[in-house]
Design a protein around this motif. Structure first.
Motif, short mmCIF file in Angstrom:
data_model
loop_
_atom_site.label_atom_id
_atom_site.label_comp_id
_atom_site.label_asym_id
_atom_site.label_seq_id
_atom_site.Cartn_x
_atom_site.Cartn_y
_atom_site.Cartn_z
N ASP A 1 0.86 -1.19 0.00
CA ASP A 1 0.00 0.00 0.00
C ASP A 1 0.89 1.24 0.00
OD1 ASP A 1 0.81 0.47 2.67
OD2 ASP A 1 -0.97 -0.54 3.49
N TYR A 2 0.31 2.40 0.24
CA TYR A 2 1.07 3.65 0.16
C TYR A 2 2.27 3.64 1.10
CZ TYR A 2 2.32 8.58 0.40
OH TYR A 2 3.01 9.75 0.38
N CYS A 3 2.07 3.20 2.34
CA CYS A 3 3.16 3.17 3.31
C CYS A 3 4.02 1.92 3.14
CB CYS A 3 2.60 3.22 4.73
SG CYS A 3 1.79 4.79 5.14
N VAL A 4 3.36 0.79 3.08
CA VAL A 4 4.07 -0.48 2.93
C VAL A 4 4.30 -0.73 1.44
CG1 VAL A 4 4.04 -2.94 3.56
CG2 VAL A 4 2.88 -1.28 5.01
N ASN A 5 5.11 0.11 0.84
CA ASN A 5 5.28 0.09 -0.62
C ASN A 5 6.44 -0.82 -1.04
OD1 ASN A 5 7.24 1.85 0.42
ND2 ASN A 5 7.22 3.17 -1.40
N TYR A 6 6.28 -2.10 -0.72
CA TYR A 6 7.38 -3.03 -0.98
C TYR A 6 7.60 -3.32 -2.46
CZ TYR A 6 4.04 -6.97 -1.43
OH TYR A 6 3.05 -7.82 -1.81
N ASP A 7 6.70 -2.84 -3.31
CA ASP A 7 6.92 -2.98 -4.75
C ASP A 7 7.91 -1.93 -5.28
OD1 ASP A 7 5.13 -1.01 -4.14
OD2 ASP A 7 3.71 -1.49 -5.74
N HIS A 8 8.33 -1.01 -4.43
CA HIS A 8 9.29 0.01 -4.82
C HIS A 8 10.65 -0.65 -5.11
CE1 HIS A 8 11.94 3.52 -4.58
NE2 HIS A 8 10.87 4.28 -4.71
N PRO A 9 11.37 -0.18 -6.13
CA PRO A 9 12.67 -0.77 -6.47
C PRO A 9 13.65 -0.83 -5.31
CG PRO A 9 11.94 0.67 -8.24
CD PRO A 9 10.96 0.85 -7.11
N LEU A 10 13.66 0.17 -4.44
CA LEU A 10 14.59 0.16 -3.31
C LEU A 10 14.35 -1.04 -2.41
CD1 LEU A 10 14.81 3.90 -2.18
CD2 LEU A 10 16.62 2.50 -3.19
N ILE A 11 13.08 -1.35 -2.16
CA ILE A 11 12.74 -2.48 -1.32
C ILE A 11 13.05 -3.80 -2.03
CG2 ILE A 11 10.92 -3.64 -0.03
CD1 ILE A 11 11.59 -0.94 1.13
N GLN A 12 12.63 -3.89 -3.28
CA GLN A 12 12.87 -5.10 -4.04
C GLN A 12 14.37 -5.39 -4.19
OE1 GLN A 12 10.58 -7.38 -5.34
NE2 GLN A 12 9.15 -6.27 -4.02
N ASN A 13 15.13 -4.38 -4.49
CA ASN A 13 16.58 -4.56 -4.65
C ASN A 13 17.25 -4.92 -3.32
OD1 ASN A 13 16.48 -4.01 -7.39
ND2 ASN A 13 16.90 -1.83 -7.13
N PHE A 14 16.73 -4.37 -2.24
CA PHE A 14 17.28 -4.67 -0.92
C PHE A 14 17.11 -6.16 -0.61
CE2 PHE A 14 17.30 -5.08 3.65
CZ PHE A 14 18.33 -4.26 4.03
N ILE A 15 15.94 -6.68 -0.88
CA ILE A 15 15.67 -8.10 -0.64
C ILE A 15 16.61 -8.96 -1.51
CG2 ILE A 15 13.96 -9.94 -0.90
CD1 ILE A 15 13.40 -8.13 1.47
N LYS A 16 16.76 -8.56 -2.75
CA LYS A 16 17.62 -9.31 -3.67
C LYS A 16 19.08 -9.22 -3.27
CE LYS A 16 18.84 -9.66 -8.57
NZ LYS A 16 18.59 -9.12 -9.95
N ASP A 17 19.55 -8.02 -2.99
CA ASP A 17 20.97 -7.82 -2.68
C ASP A 17 21.41 -8.52 -1.40
OD1 ASP A 17 21.09 -6.29 -4.95
OD2 ASP A 17 21.05 -4.36 -3.91
#
Length: 207
Positions: free
Chosen positions: A8-24
């Motif tokens: 959602d707006y706050c829990v925006n885990y689809d954002h590249p920063l979040i996605q890349n963090f999980i991957k990295d």
């Protein structure tokens, strides 16, 4: 469980920063419990606790991607980030809100808030191995060491809440009111409880 995996707006885990963090950080190579534990410690220690972040007015300050980039925040912001990271790692996660008292609150806290009551204090619950497990990543280890308080430790199995006593046996944290669990931030509750407890002190800080 679907509502506890949503972005959602706050829990925006689809954002590249979040996605890349999980991957990295190779999060998805771990078991669900290991994922939750690793993400807990990242948010606990790499995102410094900042009480004054509570006075930020910009809505972007309450998006997980912004909090991750800024690397500091108060309990609500840290809970938002941990929720986003955990949901990105496919762990059902929700918010827990309570009212708590910090018996060791510094004079600075009383000058800012007018009280040692913190509400709504926010932390997380992960759904792991068929049950909800509490995890409060609010205070970073560095802050705890300076204050002489035990840092919260999390094993992914047992509840990990702020400690009732400091390292010298003095009263520390007391949970005094349970405000419920939520799949997203209940902003009206946040506003109402803040006005109820902080009143003019909140107005003074936001002026």
């Amino acid at each position: 469980m679907e509502e506890y995996l949503q972005s959602d707006y706050c829990v925006n885990y689809d954002h590249p920063l979040i996605q890349n963090f999980i991957k990295d950080n190779n999060i998805m190579q771990l078991s669900p419990v290991e994922r939750a534990v690793k993400l807990f410690y990242i948010v606990r220690d790499d995102i410094a606790y900042n009480m004054y972040a509570a006075f930020e007015r910009d809505g972007h300050a309450y998006q997980a991607s912004t909090i991750l980039k800024k690397a500091n925040g108060w309990c609500l912001q840290k809970a938002i980030l941990l929720c986003a990271l955990a949901r990105a790692a496919e762990i059902p996660t929700r918010f827990v809100m309570v009212t708590m008292k910090n018996h060791k609150a510094q004079e600075e806290v009383f000058k800012t808030l007018g009280t040692n009551i913190f509400t709504p204090h926010t932390f997380n619950e992960f759904y792991l191995n068929g049950k909800w497990v509490k995890a409060d990543a609010t205070f970073d280890k560095n802050l705890c060491q300076k204050a002489g308080d035990p840092a919260v430790e999390f094993d992914g199995v047992n509840d990990a809440l702020l400690p009732p006593y400091d390292l010298n046996g003095n009263r520390l944290i007391e949970y005094i009111e349970y405000l419920g669990t939520y799949s997203s931030i209940p902003w009206q509750l946040v506003i109402d409880k803040s006005r109820e407890v902080y009143g003019d002190y909140l107005k003074k800080q936001q002026a």
